[in-house]
Write an enzyme that holds these catalytic residues in place. Structure first.
Site, mmCIF file in Angstrom:
data_model
loop_
_atom_site.group_PDB
_atom_site.id
_atom_site.type_symbol
_atom_site.label_atom_id
_atom_site.label_comp_id
_atom_site.label_asym_id
_atom_site.label_seq_id
_atom_site.Cartn_x
_atom_site.Cartn_y
_atom_site.Cartn_z
ATOM 1 N N SER A 168 28.270 -20.003 8.006
ATOM 2 C CA SER A 168 27.622 -18.881 7.344
ATOM 3 C C SER A 168 28.381 -17.574 7.615
ATOM 4 O O SER A 168 29.578 -17.504 7.348
ATOM 5 C CB SER A 168 26.163 -18.818 7.804
ATOM 6 O OG SER A 168 25.428 -17.922 7.030
ATOM 7 N N ASP B 49 22.274 -23.775 -2.000
ATOM 8 C CA ASP B 49 22.716 -22.669 -1.148
ATOM 9 C C ASP B 49 23.273 -21.564 -2.040
ATOM 10 O O ASP B 49 24.171 -21.824 -2.853
ATOM 11 C CB ASP B 49 23.811 -23.192 -0.198
ATOM 12 C CG ASP B 49 24.328 -22.126 0.759
ATOM 13 O OD1 ASP B 49 23.814 -20.983 0.731
ATOM 14 O OD2 ASP B 49 25.246 -22.437 1.532
ATOM 15 N N HIS C 171 21.426 -24.274 2.897
ATOM 16 C CA HIS C 171 22.036 -23.344 3.842
ATOM 17 C C HIS C 171 21.358 -23.428 5.210
ATOM 18 O O HIS C 171 20.144 -23.532 5.296
ATOM 19 C CB HIS C 171 21.939 -21.908 3.306
ATOM 20 C CG HIS C 171 22.831 -20.970 4.040
ATOM 21 N ND1 HIS C 171 24.179 -20.909 3.808
ATOM 22 C CD2 HIS C 171 22.587 -20.106 5.050
ATOM 23 C CE1 HIS C 171 24.726 -20.034 4.623
ATOM 24 N NE2 HIS C 171 23.785 -19.528 5.391
#
Ligand SMILES: *[C@@H]1O[C@H](CO)[C@@H](O)[C@H](O)[C@H]1NC(C)=O
Ligand SMILES: *[C@@H]1O[C@H](CO)[C@@H](O)[C@H](O)[C@H]1NC(C)=O
Ligand SMILES: *[C@@H]1O[C@H](CO)[C@@H](O)[C@H](O)[C@H]1NC(C)=O
Ligand SMILES: *[C@@H]1O[C@H](CO)[C@@H](O)[C@H](O)[C@H]1NC(C)=O
Length: 349
Positions: A137, A289, A319
Site C-alpha cells: 500500500s 481495490d 486492499h
C-alpha cells in the site's frame, strides 16, 4: 463518522495488535535504531556457511497509521526470515498528519542507507547482491520510491536486487481510474478515506481532499504528467471494461502543493529512462481495490521499459489483505497473499 474519529478508531485497532520483539527458536528479533530511526531486525539463529539474503519491509497505513510492531507485519516478516533463512529489516517512519511529506520518505531512506553500508551488511552476514525492498500500500509507494532514488546513487544502486510491491499506491494525479471508480466504496479502503488520509501526508489543507475527489487537482502546468498514468494506454483491455478514458480536468487550485505532482510521492511520474534502471520486480494487485490500476499501470510501464516483472493478480483479493492473515481473522485470502509474496522471494532473491 468524522475523519479524526475514524482515524482514532483505526489507531486503536492497529495499536491493540502491537507486538514486542520476541525471539523464537529460529529467529532473534531486536528493536533498535538505524540513524535514529526505529527498526525491527529479524536475524536467523542458525549458523550459515554463506551470507544471507535480506529483505527490507516498509509497512503500509496510508502514511498516517501503522508500525512494524503490528501483529500482521511482525508475522509476515518473521515468516519471511524463517522460510528464506534471511535477514529482515522493518523500519518505522514518522507519520502524518503530525509529519508531512517528505518525513516518511526521509526516515525510510536514512534507515535503509544505514543498513546498506558494507560494514553493517557484514555485521549481519548479508549478501550485498541479494537484497530486496518490499512494501504494501503506502509502504509500496515508499518502497518503489526508495528503489528509484537509490538508482541515482552509485554507492547504493547495485545493492538492490529486487523490489516487491504489494497492492502499492503509486500516483495521486488521477483518482478516477477504472478501479477507483468501480471500488470507490471499498471493500476496506474507500476512495474517500484513501484520499483523505493521503492528503494528510501531502499538505495541511482542508480543501485539498475535496479537490482531489473531484479529480481536478492538477494545475495546467503539470498536464504533461498525465501521460505517465494514462490508463487508456497502459491498462490491459480486460480491466478497462466499459470505462472510457477522460483526461482529468485541470484545476485552478488556490494553494500550490508541489508534493501532489512529485515523483517522490507518485513513483509512476518518472519517465521510461528512469524506469529502465530499476531492478527485478514483483507486483501483486488485488481485483477489489481502488489501487488495482496503479499496480497494473506500473506493471505495463516497467515491462515497456524492459524491466523483468512478475505480476500476480488476486481475483478475489481486496486492499489490505495481508493485514487479515493473522488472528483474530486468519483469513485464507491474507495467507494466500503472504504465501505468494514469500514464494516469489524464495525463488527470485
Ligand atoms: C523453526 O524452523 C523449523 C525448521 O525449519 C520449523 O519446523 C519450525 O516451525 C520453526 N519455528 C518457528 C517458531 O517458526
Ligand atoms: C491517453 O491515451 C489515449 C489513447 O492512447 C490518447 O488518445 C489520449 O490523448 C491520452 N491522453 C493523455 C493525457 O495522455
Ligand atoms: C479559492 O479560494 C476562494 C476563497 O477562499 C474560494 O472561494 C474558492 O472556492 C477557492 N477555489 C478553489 C478551486 O479551491
Ligand atoms: C527523464 O527524466 C530525467 C530526470 O528528470 C531527465 O534527466 C531525463 O532527461 C529524462 N529523459 C527523457 C528521455 O525524457
Amino acid at each position: 463518522m468524522g475523519l479524526m474519529k475514524f482515524e482514532d478508531l483505526f489507531l486503536i485497532l492497529m495499536t491493540l495488535q502491537d507486538t514486542k520483539p520476541f525471539s523464537d527458536e529460529n529467529i532473534t528479533v531486536i528493536d533498535t535504531d538505524f540513524s535514529n530511526i526505529p527498526v525491527r531486525l529479524y536475524l536467523p539463529k542458525r549458523k550459515s556457511e554463506r551470507q544471507r539474503r535480506a529483505i527490507i519491509y516498509i509497512h503500509g497505513g496510508a502514511f498516517t497509521l501503522g508500525s512494524f510492531k503490528m501483529l500482521p507485519y511482525d508475522s509476515v516478516n518473521r515468516e519471511t526470515a524463517n522460510k528464506l533463512d534471511a535477514v529482515v529489516l522493518a523500519p518505522d517512519y514518522r507519520l502524518a498528519p503530525q509529519y508531512l511529506y517528505p518525513a516518511a520518505l526521509e526516515d525510510c531512506i536514512s534507515a535503509i542507507k544505514f543498513f546498506l553500508q558494507d560494514k553493517v551488511l557484514a555485521k549481519y552476514g548479508v549478501d550485498s547482491n541479494r537484497i530486496c525492498i518490499s512494501g504494501d500500500s503506502s509502504g509500496g509507494a515508499l518502497a518503489a520510491t526508495v528503489a528509484q532514488l537509490l538508482q541515482d546513487d552509485p554507492q547504493y544502486k547495485d545493492k538492490i536486487k529486487a523490489q516487491t510491491l504489494i497492492y502499492p499506491m503509486l500516483q495521486t494525479i488521477d483518482t478516477l481510474t477504472p478501479s477507483y471508480q468501480t471500488y470507490k466504496h471499498g471493500p476496506f479502503l474507500s476512495r474517500r478515506t484513501a484520499i483523505k488520509l493521503a492528503c494528510l501526508y501531502i499538505a495541511d489543507n482542508n480543501e485539498l481532499p475535496e479537490t482531489i475527489l473531484r479529480n481536478n487537482h492538477v494545475p495546467q502546468e503539470s498536464r504533461h504528467l498525465f501521460k505517465f498514468v494514462n490508463w487508456s494506454d497502459f491498462l490491459p483491455e480486460k480491466y478497462k471494461k466499459n470505462h472510457v478514458y477522460k483526461e482529468p480536468v485541470l484545476g485552478n487550485i488556490n494553494a500550490s502543493h508541489p508534493a501532489l505532482m512529485d515523483n517522490k510521492v507518485s513513483p509512476l511520474l518518472v519517465n521510461d529512462s528512469q524506469l529502465q534502471r530499476l531492478p527485478l520486480t514483483y507486483i501483486l494487485t488485488c481485483e477489489h481495490d481502488i489501487l488495482r490500476d496503479d499496480g497494473l499501470i506500473y506493471v505495463t510501464r516497467l515491462r515497456n521499459a524492459g524491466v523483468p516483472v512478475t505480476h500476480d493478480h488476486i481475483e478475489d483479493g481486496f486492499h489490505g489483505a495481508i493485514l487479515f492473515a493473522t488472528a483474530p481473522l486468519n483469513l485464507q485470502l491474507g495467507l494466500r497473499v503472504r504465501k505468494k509474496y514469500i514464494s516469489w522471494l524464495e525463488e527470485n532473491l
